[in-house]
Design a protein around this motif. Structure first.
Motif, PDB file in Angstrom:
ATOM      1  N   ASP A  54       0.867  -1.182   0.000  1.00 49.38           N
ATOM      2  CA  ASP A  54       0.000   0.000   0.000  1.00 49.38           C
ATOM      3  C   ASP A  54       0.903   1.231   0.000  1.00 49.38           C
ATOM      4  OD1 ASP A  54      -2.233  -1.618   0.129  1.00 49.38           O
ATOM      5  OD2 ASP A  54      -2.313  -1.543   2.329  1.00 49.38           O
ATOM      6  N   VAL A  55       0.668   2.163  -0.937  1.00 50.41           N
ATOM      7  CA  VAL A  55       1.492   3.365  -1.072  1.00 50.41           C
ATOM      8  C   VAL A  55       0.586   4.586  -0.926  1.00 50.41           C
ATOM      9  CG1 VAL A  55       3.081   4.647  -2.538  1.00 50.41           C
ATOM     10  CG2 VAL A  55       3.064   2.136  -2.608  1.00 50.41           C
ATOM     11  N   GLU A  73      -3.925   7.908  -1.505  1.00 53.36           N
ATOM     12  CA  GLU A  73      -3.475   6.521  -1.707  1.00 53.36           C
ATOM     13  C   GLU A  73      -3.319   6.274  -3.208  1.00 53.36           C
ATOM     14  OE1 GLU A  73      -4.618   2.487   0.472  1.00 53.36           O
ATOM     15  OE2 GLU A  73      -6.065   2.940  -1.120  1.00 53.36           O
ATOM     16  N   VAL A  74      -2.109   5.917  -3.629  1.00 47.29           N
ATOM     17  CA  VAL A  74      -1.835   5.733  -5.062  1.00 47.29           C
ATOM     18  C   VAL A  74      -1.685   4.258  -5.442  1.00 47.29           C
ATOM     19  CG1 VAL A  74      -0.802   8.007  -5.346  1.00 47.29           C
ATOM     20  CG2 VAL A  74       0.636   6.071  -4.630  1.00 47.29           C
ATOM     21  N   LEU A  75      -1.633   3.358  -4.463  1.00 48.59           N
ATOM     22  CA  LEU A  75      -1.539   1.927  -4.784  1.00 48.59           C
ATOM     23  C   LEU A  75      -2.013   1.124  -3.592  1.00 48.59           C
ATOM     24  CD1 LEU A  75      -0.639  -0.412  -6.681  1.00 48.59           C
ATOM     25  CD2 LEU A  75       1.626  -0.276  -5.608  1.00 48.59           C
ATOM     26  N   GLN A 106      -2.542  -2.236 -12.003  1.00 49.69           N
ATOM     27  CA  GLN A 106      -1.507  -2.141 -10.981  1.00 49.69           C
ATOM     28  C   GLN A 106      -0.158  -2.681 -11.462  1.00 49.69           C
ATOM     29  OE1 GLN A 106      -3.145  -4.255  -7.620  1.00 49.69           O
ATOM     30  NE2 GLN A 106      -4.267  -2.464  -6.889  1.00 49.69           N
ATOM     31  N   SER A 142       2.313   2.257  -9.339  1.00 55.52           N
ATOM     32  CA  SER A 142       1.281   3.039  -8.651  1.00 55.52           C
ATOM     33  C   SER A 142       0.558   3.925  -9.657  1.00 55.52           C
ATOM     34  CB  SER A 142       1.930   3.900  -7.569  1.00 55.52           C
ATOM     35  OG  SER A 142       2.699   4.933  -8.183  1.00 55.52           O
TER      36      SER A 142
END
Length: 667
Positions: free
Chosen positions: A110-111, A122-124, A136, A144
């Motif tokens: 989680d990024v 949140e980008v990923l 993804q 991301s």
């Protein structure tokens, strides 16, 4: 194991580097490495907010191994790094970068982008336990969504990582152009690599199958399993085979790895068992090969992290087993033996050099972990293919040379036997011709006796009044002619037959001293004489193995069998000709059976006579006559049964040599 060593070394180098700082991004820079700037911390129960507060308070460490020393399986690890758009504020809306990662075995990632004084984005949100999401991934790498930073803007990247068997933090920020070009290049290289590797393995499999090498086939299967595991690591199975069943992902990987280890170890034992005197080593290796297959049965029952570590150890066992197997390959001689024994250490040294260069950072910019794994597999596949190919080619070359020598010896033996048979036939023809001429002389001598007697009486009457001296001369002439005829008849009369019988008795006494020989020698010699002719006609000339023996003169049996087989081959257009032997009623019977045109009873009786042959025969009509005459001369029984349109069977009955009756009855 080599990959783990490389990752560990790379992490150690990163830990020894300068303290992490802010990563300065510029649109003109294609990418920026983040690995050397990340700081880490184990997750507590507070989530992103708690982790960010700990980061601001300095609760993160630059060493991943130190941060994760108390980690339990699948416990998340947080990573953080400051990034800034190092361009002056010229009124632009912002520049975009994409976070990418090629971490094998990453279970979750989680990024989030925490903007200073702004919102968190949140980008990923990736998890291997969820269905596959194509957006993804960029090729085989995680990516991301776009991270947009305004000029001179600073933000914090917060990464929540859930590791599998390999604990590695390899991340980079790439511009859109770099992401596109690197994805395209990676796709092309992957396609070329897999196409070349698969075609090479399939070609190798076809080669070893054509050469009949079961060990080579086993190595080919092991290589296919290894290549499949590489495809698994690149996510091809997850993407194309079971995208909606993430629960299968870890099980498939464990299955491929364990199956590869088991197959490779078993084939190593199989290759050792082909060498004489290595049965114990082969049995040990084959027993070890059962461990990976037993572990496959435990997939789903034992925690995956335990099976993963076990599978790594079993792969090391497989490599060690093949090193042992290579040291036992004695079939390779000359320069190939030196090449094969030197190839594995050279391959291992090459792999270790790659590990050292990658761990030291020298190859970090040009060689990601995926390429490193592919390089290792390529080197191992090259060693396996070249080693097995060289071994098979060299063994086949030795086998071909041995076969050539044996064929040459058999050819010389067949030529010698053919010459002996030709000389024997010529001798028999000369003897038969001499007998015919002798009979003609006997007949002529007998027919001349009466005319000579009548002529003498007539001459005596006419010369009654002649001079006594003249009559005496005439009587002497008639006496001389009469003595010539009488002496020749006496030489070929019954008394002479008795002398011949005595000679035959002496010959038979000499024959009693002849050594006993196996009938298989006769069968094999005759088969070699006529096999080429049979093959040219499409006939199957078969010899039934036998242990029967005989003391009848070898050449007599040889001539009878060769004449019968010669006739069988000449008069059979399809099917088979069989040569064999059997015991019956205290005798050994040689059987010659064919599937030819066959003969009627009347034809069989006629063809037993010399110079009598069928309309389609191109011979002289002597074969059967010679066979029956020879059998009668040596006191043997030769009988025949034939059915027109079906074939003919001849039986030559021989006495069993003295002292071997019990063995014959037992057989």
């Amino acid at each position: 194991m080599l990959i783990a060593l490389a990752v560990f070394g790379r992490a150690a180098v990163a830990a020894a580097a300068d303290a992490p700082g802010i990563v300065q991004l510029k649109p003109s820079m294609a990418y920026s490495e983040l690995s050397d700037h990340l700081v880490f911390r184990l997750e507590d129960e507070g989530g992103l907010a708690s982790a960010y507060r700990a980061y601001l308070a300095g609760g993160f460490t630059p060493d991943l191994a130190t941060a994760a020393k108390d980690q339990v399986p699948y416990q998340p690890v947080w990573a953080a790094v400051e990034i800034t758009n190092d361009t002056p504020d010229d009124g632009r809306t912002g520049d975009s970068w994409f976070l990418t990662s090629q971490v094998y075995g990453l279970v979750g990632l989680d990024v989030s982008v925490v903007r200073h004084g702004g919102p968190t984005e949140e980008v990923l949100s990736y998890s291997a336990r969820r269905a596959f999401q194509a957006d993804q991934f960029a090729g085989t790498r995680l990516r991301s969504a776009a991270i947009v930073l305004a000029p001179d803007e600073t933000a914090t990247l917060m990464l929540k990582m859930v590791f599998g068997p390999v604990r590695q933090a390899a991340f980079r920020l790439e511009t859109a152009g770099e992401l596109q070009s690197r994805t395209f290049l990676s796709g092309v290289l992957s396609a070329v690599y897999y196409a070349f590797a698969l075609s090479s393995i399939l070609f190798f499999l076809g080669f070893v199958l054509s050469m009949g090498s079961l060990s080579g086939v086993g190595y080919g299967v092991a290589l296919i399993l290894g290549l499949s595991f590489l495809a698994y690591l690149d996510g091809f199975f997850f993407r194309f085979v079971y995208p909606d069943h993430p629960d299968l992902h870890l099980k498939v990987g464990l299955f491929l790895l364990l199956a590869c280890a088991g197959t490779g170890t078993f084939v190593a034992g199989r290759s050792v068992s082909e060498e004489k005197g290595n049965n114990r080593t082969a049995l040990i290796l084959k027993a070890l090969a059962a461990i990976p297959f037993l572990a496959i049965a435990l997939i789903g029952l034992v925690p995956p992290e335990i099976l993963a570590n076990l599978s790594y150890g079993l792969m090391v066992m497989m490599f060690a087993a093949n090193v042992v197997a290579a040291s036992h390959w004695r079939g390779i001689e000359g320069r190939w033996r030196t090449v094969i024994h030197a190839l594995f250490p050279a391959s291992l040294a090459f792999c270790l050099v790659l590990v050292v260069l990658y761990a030291s950072g020298w190859l970090g910019a040009v060689l990601d972990p995926g390429l490193l794994v592919k390089a290792f597999f390529g080197v191992i596949a090259l060693w396996v293919i070249l080693g097995n190919t060289a071994s098979i080619v060299d063994l086949r070359r030795q086998h071909a040379a041995t076969m050539a020598r044996e064929i040459d010896a058999l050819r010389r033996e067949a030529d010698a036997n053919r010459e002996r048979m030709r000389a024997q036939d010529q001798y028999m023809k000369a003897r038969d011709l001499a007998a015919l001429r002798q009979q003609q002389l006997v007949t002529a001598s007998h027919d001349l006796k009466q005319p000579l007697a009548s002529l003498r009486m007539t001459v005596d009457t006419l010369a009654r009044d002649s001079d006594p001296a003249v009559r005496a001369q005439l009587n002497e002439a008639f006496d001389y002619m009469r003595s010539l005829s009488t002496e020749y008849l006496a030489a070929t009369g019954p008394e002479r037959d008795e002398d011949a019988a005595d000679t035959r008795d002496a010959d038979e006494a000499d024959d009693a001293t002849i050594e006993i020989y196996p009938l298989s020698l006769v069968f094999e010699t005759v088969a070699r004489m006529f096999r080429d002719e049979a093959v040219s006609k499409g006939i199957d000339l078969r010899v039934v193995p036998t242990s029967a023996q005989s003391a009848v003169p070898f050449m007599a049996v040889m001539r009878i069998v060769s004449n019968l087989v010669s006739n069988a081959v000449k008069h059979t257009d399809r099917g088979a000709v069989l040569i064999g032997a059997r015991h019956r009623q205290g005798r050994t019977g040689i059987c010659i059976a064919d599937q030819g045109a066959g003969m009627s009873r009347e034809q069989l009786a006629r063809f037993r006579k010399a110079y009598v042959k069928g309309d389609q025969s191109r011979g002289h009509g002597l074969g059967l006559s010679i066979a029956f005459d020879l059998a009668g001369t040596h006191g043997l029984v030769l009988d025949a049964s034939s059915v027109p349109g079906c074939g003919t069977i001849f039986h030559l009955w021989l006495p069993i040599p003295a002292g071997m009756q019990s063995e014959a009855q037992a057989s």
